[in-house]
Scaffold this active site. Sequence first.
Site, PDB file in Angstrom:
ATOM      1  N   THR A 102       5.473   0.985   1.564  1.00  0.00           N
ATOM      2  CA  THR A 102       4.577   0.757   0.423  1.00  0.00           C
ATOM      3  C   THR A 102       4.805   1.735  -0.720  1.00  0.00           C
ATOM      4  OG1 THR A 102       2.851   2.163   1.407  1.00  0.00           O
ATOM      5  CG2 THR A 102       2.766  -0.204   1.898  1.00  0.00           C
ATOM      6  N   ASP A 103       5.586   2.799  -0.508  1.00  0.00           N
ATOM      7  CA  ASP A 103       5.812   3.777  -1.583  1.00  0.00           C
ATOM      8  C   ASP A 103       6.323   3.116  -2.852  1.00  0.00           C
ATOM      9  OD1 ASP A 103       4.953   5.873  -0.064  1.00  0.00           O
ATOM     10  OD2 ASP A 103       6.938   6.718   0.347  1.00  0.00           O
TER      11      ASP A 103
ATOM     12  N   THR B 120       6.924   2.187   6.756  1.00  0.00           N
ATOM     13  CA  THR B 120       5.942   2.575   7.765  1.00  0.00           C
ATOM     14  C   THR B 120       5.756   1.503   8.828  1.00  0.00           C
ATOM     15  OG1 THR B 120       4.751   4.026   6.238  1.00  0.00           O
ATOM     16  CG2 THR B 120       3.508   3.175   8.106  1.00  0.00           C
TER      17      THR B 120
END
Length: 364
Positions: A105-106, A29
């Site tokens: 961040t997943d 992101t």
Amino acid sequence: MTKGRPLPETRTTAPRSAPRVAVFGLGGTIAMTSTPGGGVAPALSADQVVAAVPGLAESGITVEVEDFRRVPGASLSFDDLAELTNAIHTRLAAGANGIVITQGTDTIEETAYLLDLAHTRPEPVVVTGAMRNPTLAGADGPANLLAAIHTAASQDTHGLGALVVFADEIHAAARVRKTHSTSTSTLVSPNGGPLGYIVEGRPRILNRPTGRTTIPITTEPRLVEVGLVTMVLGDTGMFLRAATSCDGLVVAGFGVGHVPDRVVDILTDLAAAMPVVLASRTGAGSVLAHTYAFPGSESDLLDRGLISAGFLDPLKARILLHRLLANGHDQASIRATFARAGGYTHTTPETGRADLLTQGSARA
């Protein structure tokens, strides 16, 4: 893909003696921008991400940038992380004072722990990212990246292994978890809290882990599959039966490590065929050892040969088991390593020997 390219000198005022930090961009992101069809995707280079950080030129830190990957966090693989580990070692051997990784961040709680297991040098490896992409108001990527660079450049963070820096908090890779799908405060450490905070651009370490588990990557790791099955109400064992082709398995049990009595025999057979690790699906706290005594309780399962994850959550337990199996560790070594990494090894003063406190009789 650009590798090993330092920022132009016009973008830094750092003196020659300034600390050197290498930033590896993996996408995520923090590196996303709008696509012609709508939505966002990772398209910004690591140079572009770093160039958007206010105050970096005045920090006194020399930053070198490597555009390593441009993928969503969900698409990162074990091969990507193995290649990244080698690249990190090369940078540190060449004199970098610290490393920063930007990614999605997943998977940040998994990739950070995998990097932590492989990292045996004192210099910090700091992982960060963003929850709000650069097209949104209040994008958090620049602040997180600046905090991560300050953390990587600091002598105070040496010896802490891989860290995750987010929202001005410094987390140990072995503890951190993503706990919210959209909040900028999504990353927390339920077991022990953050190690410290970024205050006025400086890392302030308030507590240090008592130890770390490191397992460097072998030159020719085995290709292995490690499954993760979460117990649910009314579970009949269907997904456990499908795990027979795995090389190892993590079971996320209820509470302190419980499963329905109807799946006990399935788990007994699996534990006789492969390493099966018992974790808690709650995401905080530890698997117990000898409090409950019913079929499917933690003591029953440990007696049947399952291995306690201790304080490791299911995702961390899977990463550790994968690394151990890929490196060719046997059952005894896997059991002993989980006892240490999960916080259940006790050193006997009389002998100086590490004794395992909670692994049961291990029928397997």
